[in-house]
Design a protein around this motif. Structure first.
Motif, PDB file in Angstrom:
ATOM      1  N   VAL A 159       0.849  -1.185   0.000  1.00 48.40           N
ATOM      2  CA  VAL A 159       0.000   0.000   0.000  1.00 48.40           C
ATOM      3  C   VAL A 159       0.889   1.240   0.000  1.00 48.40           C
ATOM      4  CG1 VAL A 159      -1.687   1.334   1.317  1.00 48.40           C
ATOM      5  CG2 VAL A 159      -1.932  -1.146   1.110  1.00 48.40           C
ATOM      6  N   ARG A 161      -0.599   4.457  -0.751  1.00 51.27           N
ATOM      7  CA  ARG A 161      -1.393   5.662  -0.488  1.00 51.27           C
ATOM      8  C   ARG A 161      -2.699   5.291   0.187  1.00 51.27           C
ATOM      9  NH1 ARG A 161      -4.057   9.891  -4.927  1.00 51.27           N
ATOM     10  NH2 ARG A 161      -5.193  11.144  -3.410  1.00 51.27           N
ATOM     11  N   LYS A 162      -3.055   6.054   1.199  1.00 47.58           N
ATOM     12  CA  LYS A 162      -4.380   5.933   1.827  1.00 47.58           C
ATOM     13  C   LYS A 162      -5.104   7.266   1.685  1.00 47.58           C
ATOM     14  CE  LYS A 162      -3.806   2.085   4.993  1.00 47.58           C
ATOM     15  NZ  LYS A 162      -4.237   1.529   6.301  1.00 47.58           N
ATOM     16  N   SER A 163      -6.431   7.185   1.665  1.00 46.67           N
ATOM     17  CA  SER A 163      -7.204   8.406   1.457  1.00 46.67           C
ATOM     18  C   SER A 163      -8.098   8.687   2.660  1.00 46.67           C
ATOM     19  CB  SER A 163      -8.056   8.304   0.187  1.00 46.67           C
ATOM     20  OG  SER A 163      -8.958   7.227   0.287  1.00 46.67           O
ATOM     21  N   ASP A 164      -8.456   9.951   2.792  1.00 47.89           N
ATOM     22  CA  ASP A 164      -9.321  10.429   3.868  1.00 47.89           C
ATOM     23  C   ASP A 164     -10.743  10.555   3.298  1.00 47.89           C
ATOM     24  OD1 ASP A 164     -10.715  11.832   5.766  1.00 47.89           O
ATOM     25  OD2 ASP A 164      -9.282  13.492   5.904  1.00 47.89           O
ATOM     26  N   ARG A 186     -11.037  -0.050   2.300  1.00 50.51           N
ATOM     27  CA  ARG A 186     -10.385   1.079   2.959  1.00 50.51           C
ATOM     28  C   ARG A 186      -8.926   0.766   3.261  1.00 50.51           C
ATOM     29  NH1 ARG A 186     -15.664   1.091   4.817  1.00 50.51           N
ATOM     30  NH2 ARG A 186     -15.173  -0.442   6.409  1.00 50.51           N
ATOM     31  N   GLY A 187      -8.385  -0.240   2.587  1.00 49.92           N
ATOM     32  CA  GLY A 187      -7.015  -0.659   2.858  1.00 49.92           C
ATOM     33  C   GLY A 187      -5.950   0.136   2.137  1.00 49.92           C
ATOM     34  N   GLY A 188      -6.355   1.096   1.314  1.00 52.36           N
ATOM     35  CA  GLY A 188      -5.385   1.932   0.615  1.00 52.36           C
ATOM     36  C   GLY A 188      -5.080   1.423  -0.785  1.00 52.36           C
ATOM     37  N   LYS A 190      -2.681   0.082  -3.717  1.00 49.22           N
ATOM     38  CA  LYS A 190      -1.489  -0.757  -3.825  1.00 49.22           C
ATOM     39  C   LYS A 190      -0.609  -0.299  -4.979  1.00 49.22           C
ATOM     40  CE  LYS A 190      -4.282  -4.680  -2.229  1.00 49.22           C
ATOM     41  NZ  LYS A 190      -4.811  -6.024  -2.567  1.00 49.22           N
TER      42      LYS A 190
END
Length: 280
Positions: A159, A161-164, A186-188, A190
């Motif tokens: 992963v 990048r993760k988002s808000d 919601r794991g971001g 890859k």
């Protein structure tokens, strides 16, 4: 009112793809096929599906491979052409069912890339496109793209990048709904998937000038996930003579669940009705 239906179809890789629809009880005047964004699934468009169904438009969608109830590694793909291929397959099935009415394609965010590639490659299958915050432009520089490609080569599942969810909407109830939905990924993002979207965006850049279909693109001015310049890019780089850019002041990324959602649905309905008439 009408019927809400769901089922599975098999794609070319023999994976089960979950499909759903919102169909009026009388003969529909048109079909809208929705392609969703990354991490979500077709059922997240129920309020638009019901709204259009109640206005005599049949709405169909699928959960992309790796999303929602469909088979596949969660939000991981090697090539966006797999998404495009599965949409082509489904729309061809629908056109065999709906033989005398226009078919329109809608793409949100990642689905906007899929819809753009579809419009470049198979324009004869559809009568126009509705874009919602299409993620068409490379959002990273050359160094970052190279770094992600290197990571993807060795660890494609990593992963990066993760988002808000607050970038999607200003409505706290919708954010809560998003966070509580068990089918949302919601794991971001890859590394392998991010590399695939980079490749798809380059394909769009190289082919978008071939698009001649009518389209409308809807975008929030406060979208921090996909900059509004992506919609402007469509307006400036396609051959379409019939194209509309609808801006939503202070709107965030997913306008369907943002504060101005009623206007969003009405604009889509009005555009479809106008182009249903011109397609007859």
């Amino acid at each position: 009112m009408g019927d809400d239906e769901s089922d599975f179809i098999r794609n070319a890789d023999n994976q089960k793809i979950y499909v759903r629809s919102w169909v009026p009880s009388c003969d529909p005047v048109a079909v809208l096929y929705i392609t969703h964004g990354v991490g979500e699934y077709g059922g997240r468009y129920e309020q638009l599906g019901v709204y259009l169904r109640d206005n005599n438009i049949a709405v169909h969608t699928q959960d992309f491979v790796g999303h929602g109830k469909s088979d596949g590694d969660r939000v991981h793909i090697d090539d966006f052409q797999i998404y495009v291929r599965d949409v082509v397959q489904h729309i061809e099935l629908l056109k065999a069912k709906y033989t005398n009415i226009p078919v329109f394609l809608m793409g949100h965010s990642m689905g906007g890339i899929v819809s753009t590639l579809f419009a470049i490659q198979r324009p004869e299958l559809i009568n126009g496109v509705v874009f919602s915050a299409p993620a068409l432009l490379l959002g990273a520089g050359t160094f970052t793209r190279g770094l992600v490609r290197a990571v993807a080569y060795f660890v494609p599942q990593l992963v990066v990048r993760k988002s808000d969810p607050s970038v999607l909407t200003r409505d706290p109830d919708e954010i809560r709904n998003y966070m509580e939905d068990p089918l949302i990924w919601r794991g971001g993002l890859k590394a392998g998937w991010v590399t695939a979207i980079f490749d798809a965006q380059l394909q769009v850049a190289n082919g978008v000038s071939a698009i001649k279909l009518p389209f409308i693109t809807l975008h929030g001015t406060a979208d921090t996930m996909v900059d509004i310049s992506s919609s402007q890019f469509l307006m400036e780089n396609t051959q379409s003579e019939d194209k509309t850019f609808e801006r939503f002041e202070d709107g965030r990324h997913k306008l369907l669940v943002d504060l101005d959602r009623e206007r969003f649905k009405q604009v889509i309905l009005d555009w479809l009705n106008k182009h249903i008439t011109s397609s007859q």
